[in-house]
Design a protein around this motif. Structure first.
Motif, short mmCIF file in Angstrom:
data_model
loop_
_atom_site.label_atom_id
_atom_site.label_comp_id
_atom_site.label_asym_id
_atom_site.label_seq_id
_atom_site.Cartn_x
_atom_site.Cartn_y
_atom_site.Cartn_z
N SER A 8 78.01 -46.52 -11.17
CA SER A 8 79.22 -45.79 -10.87
C SER A 8 79.82 -46.99 -9.92
CB SER A 8 79.17 -44.72 -9.65
OG SER A 8 80.07 -44.45 -9.37
N ASN A 9 81.50 -47.04 -10.12
CA ASN A 9 82.04 -47.99 -9.13
C ASN A 9 82.37 -47.39 -8.01
OD1 ASN A 9 82.28 -50.08 -11.34
ND2 ASN A 9 83.99 -49.14 -12.33
N ASP A 10 82.13 -46.31 -7.83
CA ASP A 10 82.60 -45.70 -6.75
C ASP A 10 81.55 -45.78 -5.71
OD1 ASP A 10 83.39 -44.23 -4.21
OD2 ASP A 10 83.89 -42.58 -5.60
N LYS A 12 79.66 -43.06 -3.62
CA LYS A 12 78.99 -42.07 -4.29
C LYS A 12 77.39 -42.91 -4.51
CE LYS A 12 82.32 -39.50 -6.29
NZ LYS A 12 82.92 -38.85 -7.57
N ARG A 13 77.31 -44.00 -4.22
CA ARG A 13 76.05 -44.77 -4.43
C ARG A 13 75.59 -44.96 -3.11
NH1 ARG A 13 76.58 -49.55 -6.67
NH2 ARG A 13 78.67 -49.81 -6.30
N THR A 14 76.11 -44.72 -1.94
CA THR A 14 75.60 -45.18 -0.93
C THR A 14 74.88 -44.15 0.07
OG1 THR A 14 77.21 -46.94 -0.58
CG2 THR A 14 76.45 -46.39 1.19
N ILE A 15 73.83 -44.39 0.83
CA ILE A 15 73.28 -43.43 1.69
C ILE A 15 73.63 -44.23 3.01
CG2 ILE A 15 71.22 -42.78 2.79
CD1 ILE A 15 70.37 -42.10 -0.07
N ALA A 16 74.31 -43.50 4.30
CA ALA A 16 74.87 -44.37 5.39
C ALA A 16 73.97 -43.60 6.53
CB ALA A 16 75.99 -44.34 5.58
N MET A 17 73.42 -44.50 7.34
CA MET A 17 72.72 -44.04 8.50
C MET A 17 73.32 -44.93 9.59
SD MET A 17 69.06 -44.04 6.94
CE MET A 17 69.48 -44.65 5.44
N ASN A 18 73.62 -44.05 10.57
CA ASN A 18 74.12 -44.80 11.81
C ASN A 18 73.33 -44.36 13.13
OD1 ASN A 18 76.70 -43.51 10.11
ND2 ASN A 18 77.36 -45.55 10.93
N ARG A 19 73.34 -45.34 14.14
CA ARG A 19 72.49 -45.24 15.43
C ARG A 19 73.24 -46.05 16.40
NH1 ARG A 19 69.55 -42.53 12.55
NH2 ARG A 19 67.44 -42.18 12.63
N PHE A 35 75.45 -49.27 15.36
CA PHE A 35 74.43 -49.74 14.12
C PHE A 35 74.77 -48.97 12.85
CE2 PHE A 35 70.52 -49.34 11.78
CZ PHE A 35 70.21 -50.71 11.71
N THR A 36 75.30 -49.52 11.73
CA THR A 36 75.62 -48.67 10.43
C THR A 36 74.45 -49.47 9.40
OG1 THR A 36 77.94 -48.31 11.07
CG2 THR A 36 77.07 -48.01 8.71
N PHE A 37 73.80 -48.54 8.82
CA PHE A 37 72.92 -49.06 7.83
C PHE A 37 73.00 -48.43 6.51
CE2 PHE A 37 68.57 -49.05 5.75
CZ PHE A 37 68.24 -50.21 5.94
N ASN A 38 73.73 -49.25 5.58
CA ASN A 38 73.89 -48.67 4.20
C ASN A 38 72.98 -49.03 3.39
OD1 ASN A 38 76.30 -47.52 5.15
ND2 ASN A 38 77.37 -49.53 5.19
N VAL A 39 72.55 -48.28 2.52
CA VAL A 39 71.65 -48.35 1.41
C VAL A 39 72.66 -48.10 0.01
CG1 VAL A 39 69.32 -47.98 0.31
CG2 VAL A 39 69.47 -47.78 2.70
N ILE A 40 72.75 -49.26 -0.66
CA ILE A 40 73.62 -49.08 -1.79
C ILE A 40 72.83 -49.09 -3.01
CG2 ILE A 40 75.80 -50.00 -2.98
CD1 ILE A 40 76.31 -51.29 0.08
N HIS A 41 72.89 -48.21 -3.88
CA HIS A 41 72.15 -47.93 -5.16
C HIS A 41 72.92 -48.22 -6.26
CE1 HIS A 41 70.63 -45.16 -2.09
NE2 HIS A 41 69.16 -45.51 -2.82
N PRO A 42 72.39 -48.59 -7.40
CA PRO A 42 73.05 -49.10 -8.59
C PRO A 42 73.87 -47.86 -9.24
CG PRO A 42 70.56 -49.22 -8.96
CD PRO A 42 70.96 -48.88 -7.48
N SER A 43 73.43 -46.67 -9.05
CA SER A 43 74.01 -45.49 -9.79
C SER A 43 73.92 -44.32 -8.55
CB SER A 43 73.33 -45.29 -11.04
OG SER A 43 72.09 -44.47 -10.71
N GLU A 44 74.95 -43.59 -8.82
CA GLU A 44 75.01 -42.21 -8.15
C GLU A 44 73.70 -41.16 -8.19
OE1 GLU A 44 77.77 -38.24 -7.66
OE2 GLU A 44 78.64 -40.03 -8.86
N GLU A 45 73.20 -41.27 -9.61
CA GLU A 45 72.04 -40.43 -9.96
C GLU A 45 70.76 -41.17 -8.98
OE1 GLU A 45 74.78 -40.27 -13.43
OE2 GLU A 45 73.82 -42.07 -12.28
N TYR A 46 70.61 -42.29 -9.18
CA TYR A 46 69.58 -43.02 -8.31
C TYR A 46 69.55 -42.61 -6.79
CZ TYR A 46 65.95 -46.31 -7.30
OH TYR A 46 64.65 -46.96 -6.97
N CYS A 47 70.86 -42.67 -6.39
CA CYS A 47 71.21 -42.47 -4.79
C CYS A 47 70.85 -41.13 -4.61
CB CYS A 47 72.59 -42.57 -4.69
SG CYS A 47 73.05 -42.44 -2.72
#
Length: 153
Positions: A4-6, A9-16, A114-126
């Motif tokens: 997905s180009n969005d 939709k492919r990112t899990i964000a965690m903040n502390r 602190f922002t920690f983003n895990v960016i996945h190759p696809s929305e499904e994988y995320c």
């Protein structure tokens, strides 16, 4: 899986917000001597195999799982802005592969956002990673990081 180009939709964000100055938080994330003390879930020892903290540099850490097998984490740094941002590819074998980590630091004086983003190759994988408990896994690691920072002020 389709990519997905969005990015949102492919990112899990965690903040502390860490109760430590940015210099200490940055040092804990960039110095292998410190990384080995807090990286990973409670009860697992981390060994830093390789840590070339520079754009194009590689990193590799291992932790021994309860079954005796090594859990390998590794990647390549693609962007480093001192005291602001770290971007790296990341593989967490055997659980997660082909993600990008985007770590953003914001200096607030005595504390650090602190922002920690895990960016996945696809929305499904995320979505799959979210269902597997990525928030709990990284949450436990960040809890260790908080304790480590408190002990090293």
């Amino acid at each position: 899986m389709t990519k997905s180009n969005d990015k949102s939709k492919r990112t899990i964000a965690m903040n502390r917000t860490f109760k430590a100055p940015i210099k200490l938080v940055w040092e804990a994330w960039t110095n292998p001597k410190h990384i080995a003390k807090w990286w990973g879930p409670k009860g697992m020892e981390t060994k830093v195999i390789k840590h070339e903290f520079k754009v194009g540099g590689t990193w590799k850490y291992t932790m021994q799982m309860p079954n005796g097998k090594d859990f390998i984490t590794e990647g390549v740094y693609s962007e480093i802005i001192e005291f602001e941002k770290i971007v790296s590819s990341a593989d967490f074998k055997p659980m997660t592969e082909g993600v990008e980590l985007e770590i953003i630091f914001k200096d607030l004086g005595d504390t650090t956002d602190f922002t920690f983003n895990v960016i996945h190759p696809s929305e499904e994988y995320c979505k799959q990673q979210e269902a597997m408990g990525i928030y709990n896994g990284w949450g436990a690691t960040f809890d260790r990081h908080i304790l480590y920072l408190a002990d090293n002020k």
